[in-house]
Design a protein around this motif. Structure first.
Motif, PDB file in Angstrom:
ATOM      1  N   ASN A 268       2.529   2.152   2.437  1.00 48.01           N
ATOM      2  CA  ASN A 268       2.498   2.664   3.814  1.00 48.01           C
ATOM      3  C   ASN A 268       3.167   1.655   4.744  1.00 48.01           C
ATOM      4  OD1 ASN A 268       1.916   4.118   6.134  1.00 48.01           O
ATOM      5  ND2 ASN A 268      -0.212   3.407   6.255  1.00 48.01           N
TER       6      ASN A 268
ATOM      7  N   ASP B 231      -2.524   4.332  -7.761  1.00 44.23           N
ATOM      8  CA  ASP B 231      -3.643   4.467  -6.830  1.00 44.23           C
ATOM      9  C   ASP B 231      -4.974   4.123  -7.491  1.00 44.23           C
ATOM     10  OD1 ASP B 231      -1.843   5.372  -5.005  1.00 44.23           O
ATOM     11  OD2 ASP B 231      -2.479   7.465  -5.052  1.00 44.23           O
TER      12      ASP B 231
ATOM     13  N   GLN C 232      -6.400   4.537  -2.638  1.00 40.58           N
ATOM     14  CA  GLN C 232      -5.734   3.347  -2.134  1.00 40.58           C
ATOM     15  C   GLN C 232      -4.594   2.970  -3.072  1.00 40.58           C
ATOM     16  OE1 GLN C 232      -6.151   0.979   0.790  1.00 40.58           O
ATOM     17  NE2 GLN C 232      -4.122   0.920  -0.153  1.00 40.58           N
ATOM     18  N   THR C 233      -3.370   3.041  -2.574  1.00 35.84           N
ATOM     19  CA  THR C 233      -2.213   2.626  -3.366  1.00 35.84           C
ATOM     20  C   THR C 233      -2.152   1.097  -3.442  1.00 35.84           C
ATOM     21  OG1 THR C 233      -0.934   4.573  -2.737  1.00 35.84           O
ATOM     22  CG2 THR C 233       0.309   2.683  -3.532  1.00 35.84           C
TER      23      THR C 233
ATOM     24  N   THR D 239       0.824  -1.211   0.000  1.00 33.75           N
ATOM     25  CA  THR D 239       0.000   0.000   0.000  1.00 33.75           C
ATOM     26  C   THR D 239       0.857   1.260   0.000  1.00 33.75           C
ATOM     27  OG1 THR D 239      -0.093   0.095   2.415  1.00 33.75           O
ATOM     28  CG2 THR D 239      -1.813  -1.188   1.296  1.00 33.75           C
TER      29      THR D 239
ATOM     30  N   GLU E   6       2.130  -2.184   5.754  1.00 34.81           N
ATOM     31  CA  GLU E   6       0.691  -2.391   5.553  1.00 34.81           C
ATOM     32  C   GLU E   6       0.431  -2.961   4.165  1.00 34.81           C
ATOM     33  OE1 GLU E   6      -3.173   0.463   5.217  1.00 34.81           O
ATOM     34  OE2 GLU E   6      -1.876   0.774   6.967  1.00 34.81           O
TER      35      GLU E   6
END
Length: 245
Positions: free
Chosen positions: A81, A182, A211-212, A79, A84
């Motif tokens: 992040n 994304d 949302q990547t 993602t 995650e």
């Protein structure tokens, strides 16, 4: 005539043996490729690999496979992040012009196209699912995502005014598109809450989100996306896609 019949029988037998040998070889190669892909991509389960085209052995002799299909279930993509992840329920890729090394330790496809499905429950991770103030005394949060029809996503909001929940969820139809890596969801129109229109920027802070989805197998990338019954259907594509090695 007798000699001709014997020759024809021999040809048929040899042809049958070649077909059997070819199918045995392709099944072995598919299993080996699946195990290699599981290892290189660190997959939780063994993927499905189908090598299409006949005969297989002549393709091997030429060092290039015409058409290879790969299916992966429950793939965990990045993602962007930290650690995650986002789970892709199904990923299906169609590879063309797959060249491999002499020892079969690496393989690269000239081009790849395919589809990926991300469930609405996974996409919910990118939404504001905790109450967020959008005006003095007014809070809202996303409580659900679903198919809105015609390629749209229905974003369901739960709002509360001075601590009292609005009786029914507020549904917003949203467009979805791919922007870089994304999946981007943007409301087509803004709802009224408590009988009044609130500041657009405040509402969009709840309704709109990204949302990547990155680090897909072999370096394939997102192309297009639309809403479907059980989640978003993403078209993926790539060139010089590395399958192993």
């Amino acid at each position: 005539m007798r000699a001709l019949r014997i020759l024809l029988i021999v040809v048929v037998i040899l042809g049958g043996l070649f077909v059997i040998a070819d199918r045995v070889a392709v099944n072995f190669a598919e299993d080996e490729a699946a195990d290699k892909l599981r290892s290189t991509e660190n997959l939780a389960s063994t993927p499905d690999v189908s090598i299409n085209g006949f005969p297989f052995l002549t393709q091997v002799a030429g060092g290039e496979l015409d058409d290879v299909e790969v299916g992966i279930d429950d793939y965990e993509a990045s993602t962007g992040n930290g650690d995650e992840k986002i789970r892709i329920a199904t990923l299906r890729a169609h590879m063309k012009g797959v060249e491999f090394s002499g020892d079969y330790s690496s393989a690269t496809a000239a081009s790849a196209t395919g589809t990926a499905t991300v469930g609405y429950d996974e996409l919910m991770k990118a939404t504001k699912s905790e109450p967020t103030q959008i005006a003095p005394g007014v809070d809202a949060k996303v409580v659900g995502l679903s198919d809105g029809g015609n390629g749209k996503i229905k974003v369901s909001l739960q709002a509360s005014i001075l601590g009292v929940e609005v009786p029914e969820p507020i549904d917003v139809l949203s467009s979805v598109k791919v922007k870089d890596d994304d999946v981007e969801v943007v409301a087509d129109g803004l709802p009224e809450i408590g009988g009044r229109q609130l500041a657009e920027s405040r509402i969009r802070a709840i309704t709109d989100f990204q949302q990547t989805i990155d680090e897909l197998p072999g370096g394939i990338e997102l192309d297009k996306v639309e809403a479907a019954k059980d989640g978003v259907e993403i078209t993926v594509k790539g060139s010089n896609v590395r399958l192993a090695g």
